[in-house]
Design an enzyme around this catalytic site. Sequence first.
Site, short mmCIF file in Angstrom:
data_model
loop_
_atom_site.label_atom_id
_atom_site.label_comp_id
_atom_site.label_asym_id
_atom_site.label_seq_id
_atom_site.Cartn_x
_atom_site.Cartn_y
_atom_site.Cartn_z
N LYS A 22 0.83 -1.21 0.00
CA LYS A 22 0.00 0.00 0.00
C LYS A 22 0.87 1.26 0.00
O LYS A 22 0.60 2.22 -0.72
CB LYS A 22 -0.93 0.00 1.22
CG LYS A 22 -2.03 -1.05 1.11
CD LYS A 22 -2.88 -1.20 2.36
CE LYS A 22 -3.84 -2.36 2.14
NZ LYS A 22 -4.78 -2.57 3.25
N GLN A 29 -5.10 -1.53 9.62
CA GLN A 29 -4.97 -2.85 8.99
C GLN A 29 -5.52 -3.93 9.92
O GLN A 29 -5.16 -4.01 11.09
CB GLN A 29 -3.49 -3.11 8.66
CG GLN A 29 -3.24 -4.37 7.84
CD GLN A 29 -3.72 -4.27 6.39
OE1 GLN A 29 -3.88 -3.19 5.83
NE2 GLN A 29 -3.96 -5.41 5.78
N ASP A 66 -11.46 2.65 3.76
CA ASP A 66 -11.74 1.21 3.71
C ASP A 66 -13.23 0.94 3.46
O ASP A 66 -13.60 -0.18 3.09
CB ASP A 66 -11.40 0.58 5.07
CG ASP A 66 -10.08 -0.16 5.06
OD1 ASP A 66 -9.68 -0.66 3.99
OD2 ASP A 66 -9.47 -0.28 6.15
#
Length: 285
Positions: free
Chosen positions: A53, A97, A120
Site C-alpha cells: 500500500k 490494517q 476502507d
Amino acid sequence: MTAVIISGKEIADKKRQEIAEEVKSLKENGIVPGLAVVLVGDNHASRTYVKNKEKACKELGMYSVLIELPEETSEGELLDKIHELNNDKQIHGILVQLPIPKHIDETKVIESISPDKDVDGFHPINIGRMMTGQNAFLPCTPFGIMVMLEEAGISVAGKDVVVVGRSNIVGKPVGQLLLNQHATVTYCHSKTKDLKFHTRQADILVAAVGIANFITADHIKEGAVVIDVGINRNEAGKLCGDVAFDEVSEVAGYITPVPKGVGPMTITMLMYNTLKSARESAERS
Ligand code: L34
C-alpha cells in the site's frame, strides 16, 4: 474449455495510471492526497500488504504515513491515535490494517474513524450509504472486483451470482454491490446445506472463504466467471487462492489468478478512495 485469465495486475496498472494523472492535477491546486496506515502488532502477512500500500502511494505521488504500534498497545492508545489522524489536515484516508490484537474491540476502532476519512468503507455510515446506493467509500476488495468485471467486459445485470463467504469486509459487501448492479445474488457459507447445488447454478462465482483450494471443478458451471478472493498458503508455503486454479480453469470461462488477481485491485481502489477523499475534502472547505 480453458478459461480466460483476468489479470488484476494489468487492470490495476491501467487504473493506477489514471489515478496518478488525477493526483497530479490535484497537486497543481496545492492538494496532496494523504493516507495514514495504522499497523498494530507484528503480523507477517499484514506487513506485506501494508508495504504494498505504501509503495502504491509513493508511485502515484500521494503522501503516506505508516504508524506502527506494538502488539501491547491499549485500545485507548489506538483510539487516541485515530482521533489525532481524524483532525490531521494532511490526512484524507485512515486505514487500520486488520486483524488487530484480540484485546482491542474492532467495532469500536472502526466506528472511531471519521466516515469522511474511512477509505476502507468499513464504517457503518459508509456501509449504510452503499446499501442504499448513495455516495460512499466502497470497501476496496469488493470495489476492485466490480472494476475487474467491468474491465473484462462481463455484464452483471440479470446474472445468477453466488458468493461463498459472508465476511463484513468481502462477502457481504460484494454481494450488495452486485445486487446494486442488478444481479440475482445468493450467499453461501459454512452452514449452507448443499454448496454445490448453489455454486453449479452460478454464472459468476465469488470465492471468499479463506481455505486453500476449497472450490474445485465440480463446483463450477461450464463457462462461469470465477473470482478468487482467497489469499492462503498451501502446505508448501506457496501463495494460493480459494479456488483450485488448474482444474477450475478447465471448466470456467473466466478466472482470476492468485497472486496478481484481486490483491492488486484492492490496493488500487484504496488509492482511488484516498484520491476521492482528498477531492471531496477540498470541495467542503
Ligand atoms: N483495514 N485490513 C483493512 N483493509 C483491507 O483492505 C485489508 N485487506 C485484507 C486484510 N486486512 C485489511 C487487504 O488490504 C487483505 N488485503 C490485501 C491487500 C493486498 C494484497 C493482499 C491482501 C496483495 O498485495 N496481494 C498480492 C500478493 C501479496 C503477497 O505476496 O503476499 C497479490 O498479488 O495478490
